[in-house]
Write an enzyme that holds these catalytic residues in place. Structure first.
Site, PDB file in Angstrom:
ATOM      1  N   ALA A 285       5.629  -3.994  -9.037  1.00  0.00           N
ATOM      2  CA  ALA A 285       5.075  -3.674 -10.367  1.00  0.00           C
ATOM      3  C   ALA A 285       3.563  -3.445 -10.285  1.00  0.00           C
ATOM      4  O   ALA A 285       3.046  -2.430 -10.776  1.00  0.00           O
ATOM      5  CB  ALA A 285       5.392  -4.793 -11.350  1.00  0.00           C
ATOM      6  N   GLY A 286       2.871  -4.376  -9.664  1.00  0.00           N
ATOM      7  CA  GLY A 286       1.408  -4.256  -9.564  1.00  0.00           C
ATOM      8  C   GLY A 286       1.000  -3.059  -8.714  1.00  0.00           C
ATOM      9  O   GLY A 286       0.035  -2.353  -9.028  1.00  0.00           O
ATOM     10  N   ASP A 287       1.735  -2.824  -7.637  1.00  0.00           N
ATOM     11  CA  ASP A 287       1.419  -1.683  -6.753  1.00  0.00           C
ATOM     12  C   ASP A 287       1.584  -0.373  -7.513  1.00  0.00           C
ATOM     13  O   ASP A 287       0.771   0.551  -7.367  1.00  0.00           O
ATOM     14  CB  ASP A 287       2.369  -1.657  -5.545  1.00  0.00           C
ATOM     15  CG  ASP A 287       2.400  -2.971  -4.795  1.00  0.00           C
ATOM     16  OD1 ASP A 287       1.384  -3.682  -4.798  1.00  0.00           O
ATOM     17  OD2 ASP A 287       3.453  -3.291  -4.220  1.00  0.00           O
TER      18      ASP A 287
ATOM     19  N   GLY B  54       0.454  -9.391 -15.213  1.00  0.00           N
ATOM     20  CA  GLY B  54       1.862  -9.319 -15.604  1.00  0.00           C
ATOM     21  C   GLY B  54       2.033  -8.681 -16.970  1.00  0.00           C
ATOM     22  O   GLY B  54       1.514  -7.592 -17.221  1.00  0.00           O
TER      23      GLY B  54
ATOM     24  N   ASN C 192       3.842   1.384  -1.544  1.00  0.00           N
ATOM     25  CA  ASN C 192       4.362   1.470  -2.917  1.00  0.00           C
ATOM     26  C   ASN C 192       3.349   2.160  -3.839  1.00  0.00           C
ATOM     27  O   ASN C 192       3.705   2.962  -4.704  1.00  0.00           O
ATOM     28  CB  ASN C 192       4.687   0.079  -3.464  1.00  0.00           C
ATOM     29  CG  ASN C 192       5.587  -0.720  -2.539  1.00  0.00           C
ATOM     30  OD1 ASN C 192       6.280  -0.151  -1.703  1.00  0.00           O
ATOM     31  ND2 ASN C 192       5.565  -2.042  -2.664  1.00  0.00           N
TER      32      ASN C 192
ATOM     33  N   THR D  59       0.834  -1.221   0.000  1.00  0.00           N
ATOM     34  CA  THR D  59       0.000   0.000   0.000  1.00  0.00           C
ATOM     35  C   THR D  59       0.862   1.262   0.000  1.00  0.00           C
ATOM     36  O   THR D  59       0.441   2.299  -0.511  1.00  0.00           O
ATOM     37  CB  THR D  59      -0.917   0.018   1.232  1.00  0.00           C
ATOM     38  OG1 THR D  59      -0.124  -0.298   2.395  1.00  0.00           O
ATOM     39  CG2 THR D  59      -2.051  -0.981   1.091  1.00  0.00           C
TER      40      THR D  59
ATOM     41  N   LYS E 299      -5.114  -7.163 -13.489  1.00  0.00           N
ATOM     42  CA  LYS E 299      -3.724  -7.136 -13.977  1.00  0.00           C
ATOM     43  C   LYS E 299      -3.267  -8.562 -14.205  1.00  0.00           C
ATOM     44  O   LYS E 299      -3.690  -9.477 -13.518  1.00  0.00           O
ATOM     45  CB  LYS E 299      -2.824  -6.478 -12.919  1.00  0.00           C
ATOM     46  CG  LYS E 299      -3.105  -5.013 -12.679  1.00  0.00           C
ATOM     47  CD  LYS E 299      -2.496  -4.551 -11.357  1.00  0.00           C
ATOM     48  CE  LYS E 299      -3.321  -5.039 -10.189  1.00  0.00           C
ATOM     49  NZ  LYS E 299      -2.732  -4.802  -8.872  1.00  0.00           N
TER      50      LYS E 299
HETATM   51  O1  LIG Z   1       4.442  -8.663   0.464  1.00  0.00           O
HETATM   52  C1  LIG Z   1       4.222  -7.661   1.134  1.00  0.00           C
HETATM   53  O2  LIG Z   1       3.511  -7.649   2.133  1.00  0.00           O
HETATM   54  C2  LIG Z   1       4.825  -6.389   0.730  1.00  0.00           C
HETATM   55  O3  LIG Z   1       4.207  -5.386   0.949  1.00  0.00           O
HETATM   56  C3  LIG Z   1       6.170  -6.409   0.076  1.00  0.00           C
HETATM   57  C4  LIG Z   1       6.239  -5.854  -1.308  1.00  0.00           C
HETATM   58  O4  LIG Z   1       6.651  -4.504  -1.305  1.00  0.00           O
HETATM   59  C5  LIG Z   1       4.958  -5.963  -2.054  1.00  0.00           C
HETATM   60  O5  LIG Z   1       4.415  -7.221  -1.859  1.00  0.00           O
HETATM   61  C6  LIG Z   1       5.174  -5.756  -3.511  1.00  0.00           C
HETATM   62  O6  LIG Z   1       3.914  -5.913  -4.117  1.00  0.00           O
END
Ligand SMILES: O=C(O)C(=O)C[C@H](O)[C@H](O)CO
Length: 306
Positions: free
Chosen positions: A255-257, A226, A34, A32, A224
């Protein structure tokens, strides 16, 4: 829209990335966060608040300072005496990431411990964002407090966006995750799921099946997948928006965030869902070319503008 700000709710951890010999690089990241990072880079005029709970150790302070230095506030988020942040490390196989966590007793698990402060953080927000990871780090009572606060913000006019972001290890079992995520979707305006997660959690055979299932619950859904096209379901229409092939990705973390941050920034700026997804794909493609979850603001902006 009710307010002017953007708020994201969840856990920001210490992040170890780089994995080059014994030297790791420490940063700050969490799904969240990111998303808020990208959203803030792309909508600087909107006050940005990261809604969480923090410890009172030097690492928590460094985290709060890092947010502040980058123009992101923590509003009324509690500072918990004796608590510490969670930590995760990124292991890369090629550019594909996997995570190791130390987060069981992180301060962020108490983000709903003060319901008044939590609700206060969601006042005057154009957008409130949270994820399945936010739900997974809370116990049932705290989850109910969170969902009530989000519903209150929504009825005051905030747009609510949610990414189910399924992390099996954070849940007691699959049924708990399904129930909590479906409950969150009922309070959501924009859902931003990832197909492989939905397949794992709900058994969807195709991204189309995910879109069809979620469109029954949420008016705007972006699935999404990939490097495969994103699928947008809005009202009766279902549209594909091709992704961008990155020739030499470095690290797919975030990437997704970042896609979500780009998509939401574009929607808040008045772009339609297809244009928002095009911009979001460009932002995600930029993020996979850096190590760790966060790309510099200028990189994100250049990608967003194309
Ligand atoms: O996996 C998690 O809980 C995280 O927040 C770590 C990474 O930054 C996140 O998964 C990337 O999407």
């Amino acid at each position: 829209m009710a307010g002017t700000g953007v708020a994201s709710i969840g856990e920001c951890m210490l992040e170890l990335s780089g994995q080059t010999g014994p030297n790791w690089r420490m940063g700050f990241a969490g799904d969240t966060f990111n998303t808020l990072w990208a959203l803030h880079a792309l909508s600087t005029e909107r006050p940005a608040t990261y809604v969480s709970a923090f410890g009172d150790d030097p690492f928590s302070q460094a985290q709060i300072d890092f947010l502040g230095q980058n123009g992101i506030g923590i509003g009324s988020s509690p500072i918990i005496a004796g608590a510490r942040p969670g930590l995760y490390a990124i292991t890369l196989t090629g550019a594909e990431r996997s995570f190791t966590y130390w987060r069981g007793d992180a301060a962020a698990r108490q983000l709903a411990s003060d319901p008044v402060a939590l609700s206060k953080n969601l006042v005057n927000q154009a957008l409130v964002y949270f994820s399945g990871i936010t739900l997974a780090i809370l116990d049932e009572a705290a989850r109910a407090v969170l969902l009530a606060a989000v519903a209150k913000a929504r009825s005051a006019g905030s747009l609510v966006a949610f990414d189910p972001n399924y992390r099996p290890r954070l849940w007691r079992n699959r049924e708990d995750a399904q129930a909590a995520i479906v409950e969150a979707l009922a309070a959501t305006d924009i859902a931003l799921p990832t197909f492989p997660d939905e397949q794992m959690l709900f058994g969807d055979a195709t991204p189309q099946a995910t879109a069809e299932r979620l469109r029954q619950l949420v008016s705007e859904v972006v699935v999404k997948n990939g490097e495969q096209p994103a699928l947008i379901a809005q009202g009766e229409t279902l549209r594909e928006v091709p992704a961008i092939h990155v020739v030499a990705p470095a690290d797919t973390t975030g990437a997704g965030d970042s896609f979500n941050g780009g998509y939401l920034a574009a929607r808040l700026a008045g772009h339609d869902p297809q244009e928002a997804a095009r911009r979001a794909h460009r932002v995600a493609a930029a993020v996979v070319q850096v190590r760790g979850a966060l790309a510099p603001f200028e990189t994100l902006r250049a990608a967003f503008e194309g």
